[in-house]
Design an enzyme around this catalytic site. Structure first.
Site, PDB file in Angstrom:
ATOM      1  N   THR A  40      -5.197   7.270  -5.381  1.00 32.45           N
ATOM      2  CA  THR A  40      -5.249   7.577  -3.952  1.00 32.45           C
ATOM      3  C   THR A  40      -4.399   8.792  -3.623  1.00 32.45           C
ATOM      4  O   THR A  40      -4.792   9.642  -2.811  1.00 32.45           O
ATOM      5  CB  THR A  40      -4.764   6.369  -3.132  1.00 32.45           C
ATOM      6  OG1 THR A  40      -5.594   5.241  -3.437  1.00 32.45           O
ATOM      7  CG2 THR A  40      -4.846   6.657  -1.642  1.00 32.45           C
ATOM      8  N   GLU A  45       0.825  -1.210   0.000  1.00 35.18           N
ATOM      9  CA  GLU A  45       0.000   0.000   0.000  1.00 35.18           C
ATOM     10  C   GLU A  45       0.861   1.262   0.000  1.00 35.18           C
ATOM     11  O   GLU A  45       0.513   2.267  -0.629  1.00 35.18           O
ATOM     12  CB  GLU A  45      -0.920  -0.001   1.219  1.00 35.18           C
ATOM     13  CG  GLU A  45      -2.007  -1.057   1.204  1.00 35.18           C
ATOM     14  CD  GLU A  45      -3.112  -0.725   0.216  1.00 35.18           C
ATOM     15  OE1 GLU A  45      -2.832  -0.727  -1.012  1.00 35.18           O
ATOM     16  OE2 GLU A  45      -4.239  -0.458   0.670  1.00 35.18           O
TER      17      GLU A  45
END
Length: 310
Positions: free
Chosen positions: A181, A128
């Site tokens: 993101t 991530e």
């Protein structure tokens, strides 16, 4: 040759009032991965089907997560990873998390489960970090643990699993646009007014209580975001109309799935969830934007094994 094939599910993060700490696991959409043990040490990405992603291990979220795991255990073998992507990157339903969590889950299985599911979270977080610049756990946690998950603390990492009320379903509309993101985080403010934080904490506590007690009315009253949604919603076409229509169709609440552009709605029962999907579709049918609709119960298990050859 030992190998394992897994289903690594999509996830919804934040769930309105739980930015970076709440997530839930979907059941009907996800990636498939095949991981095999090989004689040569290290990690290689050998196949990627469905999306154009990097094959270089250190540039691929699955590879980075796998390397993080192997740095914490002595092994004489290596691993090859095949990724069959059904979750589009930048969709807001945990594409990078599915790859990262799936890689560490599969390798852990092949090694005889030396790490617990909770311990795998920290390895998957490194994937991530590569994807978004932030080692957040709100997507990888539900993928690995199933149900709802609460990241109580990042330092040290502590994640709690919350079983979902039995009648709870999720409806997702995924507009076929990419919203990274990193870009979605860039619009957020660094400071929050105290009165908004007080309201947000009340909603957060109410949602957790509602989940534990299966109080659907309390869940509905708590699904409100005072802080993140007002800034991010402008990046998502027709967001306000989709949310309003979902609520009018009976959804308990609706909001941005992760960093967007997907929009989620929590519903009591499959019939309402399906109806909500219909009204969401009607709105996007009037635009020139392609979209996918997903209706799913909460996946209480998380990643699951499809085939194994040990």
């Amino acid at each position: 040759m030992r190998e394992i094939k897994i289903f690594s599910p999509a996830t919804v993060a934040n769930i309105s009032c739980g930015f970076d700490i709440l997530g839930l696991c979907l059941d009907t959409v996800g990636d498939e991965m095949v991981v095999r043990e090989v004689a040569e040490k290290g990690v290689k990405i050998t196949h990627i089907i469905g999306q154009e992603l990097p094959f270089e291990t250190k540039n691929n979220v699955a590879g980075v997560a796998a390397l993080a795991l192997l740095e914490n255990i002595e092994t004489s073998v290596g691993f090859e990873i095949e990724i069959y992507k059904n979750i589009k990157p930048g969709s807001g339903i945990g594409s990078s998390a599915a790859s990262a969590a799936g890689a560490v889950f599969a390798i852990n299985e092949l090694l005889g489960r030396p790490f617990s599911a909770n311990e795998l979270i920290s390895f998957a977080m490194q994937g991530e970090k590569l994807a978004s610049g932030s080692a957040h756990a709100d997507n990888v946690s539900p993928a690995l643990l199933g149900g709802f998950t609460l990241v109580r603390s990042y330092e040290p990492l502590e994640v709690l699993k919350i079983d979902a009320p039995k009648e709870l379903y999720v409806t997702i509309i995924h507009p076929q646009i990419e919203l990274k993101t990193s870009a979605s985080r860039a619009v957020l403010k660094n400071q929050v007014p105290l009165n908004k934080m007080v309201k947000q904490m009340g909603n957060f506590g109410g949602l957790i209580s509602g989940l534990y007690t299966s109080n659907y009315d309390l869940i509905s009253r708590s699904l409100h975001d005072e802080i993140i949604e007002p800034n991010r919603s402008v990046l998502i076409p027709e967001f306000n109309q989709v949310k309003k229509s979902a609520l009018n169709a009976g959804a308990l609440g609706a909001g941005i799935s992760g960093s967007g552009p997907s929009i989620f709605a929590l519903c009591r029962g499959k019939d309402i969830a399906t109806k909500v999907g219909g009204v969401m579709s009607e709105i996007y049918d009037k635009t020139h934007i392609e979209y996918d609709i997903h209706v799913s119960k909460i996946n209480q298990q998380g990643i699951r094994v499809l085939e194994e050859n040990k």
